[in-house]
Design a protein around this motif. Structure first.
Motif, mmCIF file in Angstrom:
data_model
loop_
_atom_site.group_PDB
_atom_site.id
_atom_site.type_symbol
_atom_site.label_atom_id
_atom_site.label_comp_id
_atom_site.label_asym_id
_atom_site.label_seq_id
_atom_site.Cartn_x
_atom_site.Cartn_y
_atom_site.Cartn_z
ATOM 1 N N PHE A 1 36.912 35.131 99.798
ATOM 2 C CA PHE A 1 37.683 34.201 98.968
ATOM 3 C C PHE A 1 36.895 33.818 97.715
ATOM 4 O O PHE A 1 37.430 33.838 96.600
ATOM 5 C CB PHE A 1 38.023 32.950 99.788
ATOM 6 N N TRP A 2 35.624 33.475 97.890
ATOM 7 C CA TRP A 2 34.765 33.128 96.749
ATOM 8 C C TRP A 2 34.607 34.330 95.824
ATOM 9 O O TRP A 2 34.647 34.199 94.592
ATOM 10 C CB TRP A 2 33.395 32.666 97.247
ATOM 11 N N ARG A 3 34.460 35.518 96.382
ATOM 12 C CA ARG A 3 34.320 36.720 95.561
ATOM 13 C C ARG A 3 35.578 36.970 94.727
ATOM 14 O O ARG A 3 35.490 37.386 93.569
ATOM 15 C CB ARG A 3 34.040 37.932 96.457
ATOM 16 N N ARG A 4 36.728 36.710 95.307
ATOM 17 C CA ARG A 4 37.979 36.860 94.554
ATOM 18 C C ARG A 4 38.001 35.905 93.365
ATOM 19 O O ARG A 4 38.432 36.284 92.261
ATOM 20 C CB ARG A 4 39.183 36.582 95.456
ATOM 21 N N LYS A 5 37.536 34.690 93.591
ATOM 22 C CA LYS A 5 37.507 33.720 92.490
ATOM 23 C C LYS A 5 36.583 34.183 91.374
ATOM 24 O O LYS A 5 36.905 34.058 90.184
ATOM 25 C CB LYS A 5 37.088 32.343 93.013
ATOM 26 N N MET A 6 35.420 34.707 91.738
ATOM 27 C CA MET A 6 34.481 35.165 90.717
ATOM 28 C C MET A 6 35.022 36.388 89.971
ATOM 29 O O MET A 6 34.836 36.526 88.763
ATOM 30 C CB MET A 6 33.127 35.490 91.349
ATOM 31 N N ARG A 7 35.714 37.269 90.695
ATOM 32 C CA ARG A 7 36.320 38.422 90.019
ATOM 33 C C ARG A 7 37.403 37.966 89.047
ATOM 34 O O ARG A 7 37.603 38.573 87.988
ATOM 35 C CB ARG A 7 36.902 39.392 91.061
ATOM 36 N N THR A 8 38.098 36.881 89.408
ATOM 37 C CA THR A 8 39.132 36.317 88.534
ATOM 38 C C THR A 8 38.522 35.827 87.227
ATOM 39 O O THR A 8 39.041 36.105 86.137
ATOM 40 C CB THR A 8 39.867 35.171 89.248
ATOM 41 N N TYR B 1 28.101 40.162 87.893
ATOM 42 C CA TYR B 1 28.568 38.781 87.766
ATOM 43 C C TYR B 1 28.553 38.082 89.121
ATOM 44 O O TYR B 1 28.129 36.931 89.238
ATOM 45 C CB TYR B 1 29.974 38.760 87.172
ATOM 46 N N LEU B 2 29.005 38.776 90.154
ATOM 47 C CA LEU B 2 28.980 38.214 91.507
ATOM 48 C C LEU B 2 27.553 37.883 91.925
ATOM 49 O O LEU B 2 27.280 36.794 92.461
ATOM 50 C CB LEU B 2 29.588 39.216 92.498
ATOM 51 N N GLU B 3 26.633 38.795 91.668
ATOM 52 C CA GLU B 3 25.240 38.566 92.045
ATOM 53 C C GLU B 3 24.645 37.395 91.281
ATOM 54 O O GLU B 3 23.964 36.542 91.854
ATOM 55 C CB GLU B 3 24.421 39.833 91.765
ATOM 56 N N ASP B 4 24.914 37.337 89.971
ATOM 57 C CA ASP B 4 24.332 36.273 89.155
ATOM 58 C C ASP B 4 24.904 34.906 89.507
ATOM 59 O O ASP B 4 24.183 33.913 89.546
ATOM 60 C CB ASP B 4 24.558 36.565 87.671
ATOM 61 N N MET B 5 26.210 34.821 89.759
ATOM 62 C CA MET B 5 26.803 33.535 90.111
ATOM 63 C C MET B 5 26.311 33.077 91.479
ATOM 64 O O MET B 5 26.122 31.884 91.708
ATOM 65 C CB MET B 5 28.332 33.625 90.094
ATOM 66 N N HIS B 6 26.101 34.014 92.394
ATOM 67 C CA HIS B 6 25.506 33.665 93.683
ATOM 68 C C HIS B 6 24.124 33.055 93.461
ATOM 69 O O HIS B 6 23.770 32.037 94.068
ATOM 70 C CB HIS B 6 25.397 34.919 94.549
ATOM 71 N N HIS B 7 23.348 33.662 92.575
ATOM 72 C CA HIS B 7 22.009 33.157 92.280
ATOM 73 C C HIS B 7 22.078 31.786 91.617
ATOM 74 O O HIS B 7 21.308 30.871 91.957
ATOM 75 C CB HIS B 7 21.280 34.146 91.368
ATOM 76 N N PHE C 1 42.623 26.476 89.380
ATOM 77 C CA PHE C 1 42.182 26.049 88.041
ATOM 78 C C PHE C 1 42.161 27.184 87.021
ATOM 79 O O PHE C 1 42.533 26.997 85.860
ATOM 80 C CB PHE C 1 40.781 25.423 88.131
ATOM 81 N N TRP C 2 41.709 28.384 87.432
ATOM 82 C CA TRP C 2 41.600 29.500 86.494
ATOM 83 C C TRP C 2 42.744 30.501 86.664
ATOM 84 O O TRP C 2 42.623 31.666 86.294
ATOM 85 C CB TRP C 2 40.266 30.228 86.667
ATOM 86 N N GLY C 3 43.855 30.029 87.232
ATOM 87 C CA GLY C 3 45.018 30.886 87.342
ATOM 88 C C GLY C 3 45.062 31.675 88.652
ATOM 89 O O GLY C 3 44.219 31.484 89.535
ATOM 90 N N PRO C 4 46.025 32.581 88.792
ATOM 91 C CA PRO C 4 46.181 33.361 90.020
ATOM 92 C C PRO C 4 44.929 34.186 90.304
ATOM 93 O O PRO C 4 44.355 34.801 89.405
ATOM 94 C CB PRO C 4 47.376 34.273 89.708
ATOM 95 N N LEU C 5 44.517 34.201 91.566
ATOM 96 C CA LEU C 5 43.333 34.959 91.948
ATOM 97 C C LEU C 5 43.676 36.441 92.019
ATOM 98 O O LEU C 5 44.731 36.827 92.540
ATOM 99 C CB LEU C 5 42.814 34.484 93.311
ATOM 100 N N ILE C 6 42.764 37.270 91.520
ATOM 101 C CA ILE C 6 42.965 38.710 91.596
ATOM 102 C C ILE C 6 42.276 39.239 92.856
ATOM 103 O O ILE C 6 41.455 38.562 93.458
ATOM 104 C CB ILE C 6 42.423 39.431 90.350
ATOM 105 N N ASN C 7 42.601 40.450 93.253
ATOM 106 C CA ASN C 7 42.003 41.054 94.446
ATOM 107 C C ASN C 7 40.648 41.664 94.109
ATOM 108 O O ASN C 7 40.324 41.888 92.965
ATOM 109 C CB ASN C 7 42.943 42.118 95.018
#
Length: 270
Positions: free
Chosen positions: A97-104, A169-175, A264-270
């Protein structure tokens, strides 16, 4: 003559044994340091301090990751900050779920839609909000400065070859979320997004002004109306700057699928 040769031979043997003893002590000391050196971690890899010392000459070459993201030297440097949790050295432990948000968000920040975020994308993103004309000159300058600083702190050099893929981006936001200092500074540009869409400068944004926000994100009004209806939990038809910033930050930090910040940032993408 024979006596001189014997003395020379004895002196050579003694010097050899002395040098061997020094080398042995140095080797033992180095091994002791390796055994008792605390590891330093960057979110996915852990290093001993002595290993980092050995790598510094190589780091001067500014090696980039295989995804052409931040230089590895800069990524290790950030890991010196305190961590919010003890998961920093354990790699990815975030939900899908969190990864989907970051991809969005990556998709939103990828303004030219080439699959990569560049500093130019960041500037284009900021320009969309500036072009609304609701920021005064000082606010606009501060906004651009913060956008620039955020890029440098999270992704390093500002140059046309420094790109951030979805994986990076996923790796950096996790960090970022595991580092207290970076976490506090990561989304300091959110208040400027609020001010940019607060058309009447009332200190609140209505559903109509929230539609401006979604337009700048590249999303349509229908999505904006649905999202606003969900995140306006008290039903007063407006969001304060404090509410807006909290929703924006919660989107990045929370893995709770029941929180309204997921809209908040719109529909989540897969």
């Amino acid at each position: 003559m024979a006596l001189s040769i014997v003395r020379f031979g004895l002196r050579t043997v003694i010097n050899f044994e002395r040098n061997a003893a020094v080398l042995s002590v140095a080797s033992a000391t180095k091994q002791f340091k390796l055994l008792h050196t605390q590891p330093t971690c960057n979110g996915s890899v852990c290093y001993l301090d002595s290993e980092r010392e050995l790598q510094r000459p190589r780091a001067a070459l500014r090696r980039y990751s295989k995804q052409h993201g931040r230089p590895e030297e800069d990524r290790r440097k950030d890991s010196d900050s305190d961590s919010d949790s003890d998961t920093e050295c354990k790699g990815f432990e975030r939900s899908e779920f969190w990864r989907r948000k970051m991809r969005t968000v990556h998709n939103i920040l990828d303004v030219d839609k080439d699959g990569l975020i560049s500093f130019n994308d960041f500037l284009l993103f900021a320009e969309r909000f500036k072009s609304l004309g609701h920021l005064d000159e000082q606010q606009a300058q501060e906004f651009i400065s913060i956008i620039k600083l955020t890029w440098e702190e999270q992704w390093g050099a500002i140059d046309p070859y420094n790109f951030v893929t979805v994986e990076q981006y996923l790796e950096d936001m996790h960090h970022v979320l595991n580092d207290k200092t970076l976490k506090k500074k990561a989304h300091r540009w959110l208040p400027y997004l609020f001010k940019a869409v607060d058309k009447d400068k009332s200190g609140f944004i209505s559903v109509h002004e929230f539609k401006l926000f979604f337009q700048c994100l590249g999303l349509d009004n229908e999505h904006a109306a649905v999202a606003f209806a969900v995140i306006d939990v008290n039903g007063d038809g407006k969001l304060s700057q404090k509410e807006f910033v909290k929703l924006g930050r919660d989107f990045f930090c929370s893995e709770d699928e029941t929180k309204v910040s997921k809209m908040f940032w719109g529909p989540l993408i897969n």
